[in-house]
Design a protein around this motif. Structure first.
Motif, mmCIF file in Angstrom:
data_model
loop_
_atom_site.group_PDB
_atom_site.id
_atom_site.type_symbol
_atom_site.label_atom_id
_atom_site.label_comp_id
_atom_site.label_asym_id
_atom_site.label_seq_id
_atom_site.Cartn_x
_atom_site.Cartn_y
_atom_site.Cartn_z
ATOM 1 N N ALA A 104 -5.547 -19.807 -22.313
ATOM 2 C CA ALA A 104 -5.182 -20.678 -23.284
ATOM 3 C C ALA A 104 -3.480 -20.168 -24.037
ATOM 4 C CB ALA A 104 -5.811 -21.568 -23.778
ATOM 5 N N GLY A 105 -3.286 -19.218 -24.232
ATOM 6 C CA GLY A 105 -2.109 -19.141 -24.892
ATOM 7 C C GLY A 105 -0.688 -18.278 -24.187
ATOM 8 N N LEU A 106 -1.862 -17.771 -22.543
ATOM 9 C CA LEU A 106 -0.431 -17.571 -21.739
ATOM 10 C C LEU A 106 0.089 -18.633 -21.105
ATOM 11 C CD1 LEU A 106 0.545 -15.614 -19.152
ATOM 12 C CD2 LEU A 106 -1.062 -15.188 -17.861
ATOM 13 N N GLY A 107 -1.093 -19.520 -20.211
ATOM 14 C CA GLY A 107 -0.821 -21.382 -20.003
ATOM 15 C C GLY A 107 0.179 -21.706 -21.351
ATOM 16 N N TYR A 108 -0.133 -21.695 -22.745
ATOM 17 C CA TYR A 108 0.769 -22.178 -23.421
ATOM 18 C C TYR A 108 2.418 -21.943 -23.696
ATOM 19 C CZ TYR A 108 2.720 -24.212 -28.183
ATOM 20 O OH TYR A 108 3.271 -25.117 -28.949
ATOM 21 N N GLY A 109 2.024 -20.135 -23.533
ATOM 22 C CA GLY A 109 3.480 -19.293 -23.521
ATOM 23 C C GLY A 109 4.550 -19.930 -22.416
ATOM 24 N N LEU A 110 4.099 -19.760 -20.776
ATOM 25 C CA LEU A 110 4.806 -19.838 -20.095
ATOM 26 C C LEU A 110 5.556 -21.602 -20.027
ATOM 27 C CD1 LEU A 110 3.179 -18.150 -17.669
ATOM 28 C CD2 LEU A 110 5.322 -17.353 -19.069
ATOM 29 N N ALA A 111 4.535 -22.684 -20.627
ATOM 30 C CA ALA A 111 4.906 -23.530 -20.802
ATOM 31 C C ALA A 111 6.784 -23.821 -22.330
ATOM 32 C CB ALA A 111 3.671 -24.645 -21.429
ATOM 33 N N VAL A 112 6.051 -23.198 -22.984
ATOM 34 C CA VAL A 112 6.729 -23.012 -23.807
ATOM 35 C C VAL A 112 8.372 -22.549 -23.650
ATOM 36 C CG1 VAL A 112 7.979 -21.979 -25.862
ATOM 37 C CG2 VAL A 112 5.398 -22.943 -26.110
ATOM 38 N N TRP A 113 7.951 -22.124 -22.142
ATOM 39 C CA TRP A 113 9.013 -21.533 -21.591
ATOM 40 C C TRP A 113 10.085 -22.200 -21.064
ATOM 41 C CZ3 TRP A 113 10.541 -20.910 -16.541
ATOM 42 C CH2 TRP A 113 12.174 -19.962 -16.899
ATOM 43 N N THR A 114 8.971 -22.699 -19.771
ATOM 44 C CA THR A 114 9.540 -24.155 -18.960
ATOM 45 C C THR A 114 10.402 -25.282 -20.042
ATOM 46 O OG1 THR A 114 7.773 -23.287 -17.670
ATOM 47 C CG2 THR A 114 8.770 -25.320 -17.192
ATOM 48 N N VAL A 115 9.579 -25.725 -21.287
ATOM 49 C CA VAL A 115 10.342 -26.647 -21.903
ATOM 50 C C VAL A 115 11.693 -25.966 -22.133
ATOM 51 C CG1 VAL A 115 9.781 -28.771 -23.142
ATOM 52 C CG2 VAL A 115 7.958 -28.357 -21.690
ATOM 53 N N SER A 116 11.412 -24.809 -22.945
ATOM 54 C CA SER A 116 12.777 -25.050 -23.811
ATOM 55 C C SER A 116 13.865 -24.465 -22.733
ATOM 56 C CB SER A 116 12.663 -23.376 -24.909
ATOM 57 O OG SER A 116 11.150 -23.799 -25.866
ATOM 58 N N TYR A 117 13.023 -23.326 -21.676
ATOM 59 C CA TYR A 117 14.478 -22.522 -21.460
ATOM 60 C C TYR A 117 14.979 -23.369 -19.598
ATOM 61 C CZ TYR A 117 15.177 -18.754 -24.726
ATOM 62 O OH TYR A 117 15.261 -17.612 -25.640
ATOM 63 N N GLY A 118 13.915 -23.615 -18.842
ATOM 64 C CA GLY A 118 13.644 -25.044 -18.048
ATOM 65 C C GLY A 118 14.542 -25.707 -18.633
ATOM 66 N N LEU A 119 14.322 -26.399 -19.422
ATOM 67 C CA LEU A 119 14.341 -28.018 -19.606
ATOM 68 C C LEU A 119 15.002 -28.265 -20.383
ATOM 69 C CD1 LEU A 119 11.500 -29.500 -18.687
ATOM 70 C CD2 LEU A 119 12.996 -29.522 -17.612
ATOM 71 N N LEU A 120 14.974 -28.594 -21.973
ATOM 72 C CA LEU A 120 16.239 -28.761 -23.404
ATOM 73 C C LEU A 120 17.324 -28.217 -23.063
ATOM 74 C CD1 LEU A 120 13.025 -29.545 -24.959
ATOM 75 C CD2 LEU A 120 14.111 -31.153 -24.139
ATOM 76 N N LEU A 121 17.187 -26.418 -23.418
ATOM 77 C CA LEU A 121 18.363 -25.708 -23.727
ATOM 78 C C LEU A 121 19.604 -25.916 -22.873
ATOM 79 C CD1 LEU A 121 16.523 -22.478 -24.705
ATOM 80 C CD2 LEU A 121 17.673 -24.485 -26.646
ATOM 81 N N PRO A 122 18.993 -26.420 -21.379
ATOM 82 C CA PRO A 122 20.248 -26.465 -20.431
ATOM 83 C C PRO A 122 20.780 -28.192 -20.921
ATOM 84 C CG PRO A 122 18.368 -25.008 -19.464
ATOM 85 C CD PRO A 122 17.850 -25.731 -20.636
ATOM 86 N N ALA A 123 19.398 -28.669 -20.362
ATOM 87 C CA ALA A 123 20.285 -30.681 -21.023
ATOM 88 C C ALA A 123 20.966 -30.618 -22.403
ATOM 89 C CB ALA A 123 18.987 -31.460 -20.989
ATOM 90 N N LEU A 124 20.725 -29.036 -23.343
ATOM 91 C CA LEU A 124 21.554 -29.627 -23.858
ATOM 92 C C LEU A 124 22.823 -28.821 -24.505
ATOM 93 C CD1 LEU A 124 18.671 -30.164 -27.003
ATOM 94 C CD2 LEU A 124 20.128 -31.875 -26.856
ATOM 95 N N GLY A 125 22.794 -28.571 -23.453
ATOM 96 C CA GLY A 125 24.111 -27.380 -23.606
ATOM 97 C C GLY A 125 24.531 -25.929 -23.973
ATOM 98 N N LEU A 126 22.966 -25.987 -24.233
ATOM 99 C CA LEU A 126 22.920 -24.636 -25.281
ATOM 100 C C LEU A 126 22.541 -23.142 -24.880
ATOM 101 C CD1 LEU A 126 20.744 -26.360 -27.691
ATOM 102 C CD2 LEU A 126 23.409 -25.941 -28.101
ATOM 103 N N TYR A 127 22.190 -22.562 -23.737
ATOM 104 C CA TYR A 127 21.924 -22.322 -22.776
ATOM 105 C C TYR A 127 21.914 -22.195 -21.071
ATOM 106 C CZ TYR A 127 19.492 -17.541 -22.109
ATOM 107 O OH TYR A 127 19.213 -15.854 -22.148
#
Length: 152
Positions: free
Chosen positions: A91-114
């Protein structure tokens, strides 16, 4: 203890080993400035407060934001726990990788922050994916320990 408070505390605790992975990656020369620091710097620039913060104040701010985001992710984890695999490490591994995917793969690039993972250095990608995997597994274990034996 309320599950969200438990998750918040577990998320803050899990941010410690995650930060150690980032520090080790930095020490190995695989990434420059820690990504949470870079993201905070971009937010400070956008908020026009970058010149108002002394270096020690900025360091305290980005570090607090990093741990605060870890706590927030922990609170979300505890709310979603019943939908995740029964085994805490999975559960933790899947969740941690999902946090990376949503944050670094989607939100941060879309917001121009990373930068998008497609435009990032492979070594930095590897460190940050590993850091989020460690975060997730540590989060699951901290959440399990804080829940106590009656929760199992």
């Amino acid at each position: 203890m309320d599950e969200r408070v438990r998750g918040l505390l577990a998320g803050i605790a899990a941010t410690v080993p995650m930060t150690a992975v980032i520090a080790a990656g930095r020490a190995a020369g695989w990434l420059g400035s820690p990504p949470p620091k870079q993201i905070s710097a971009r937010l400070a620039e956008r908020g026009d407060v970058d010149d108002d913060l002394s270096p020690p104040a900025f360091d305290a701010a980005w570090f607090a934001a990093h741990f605060g985001f870890g706590g927030l992710c922990g609170a979300v984890y505890s709310s979603l726990r019943s939908f995740l695999p029964a085994a805490p490490p999975a559960a933790g591994l899947g969740y941690g990788l999902a946090v990376w995917t949503v944050s670094y793969g989607l939100l941060l690039p879309a917001l121009g922050l990373y930068p998008s993972p497609r435009h990032d250095r492979p070594s930095r990608l590897a460190v940050m994916i590993a850091a989020h995997a460690v975060f997730g597994i540590a989060l699951a274990e901290a959440d399990r320990l804080l829940a106590g034996p009656d929760a199992e």
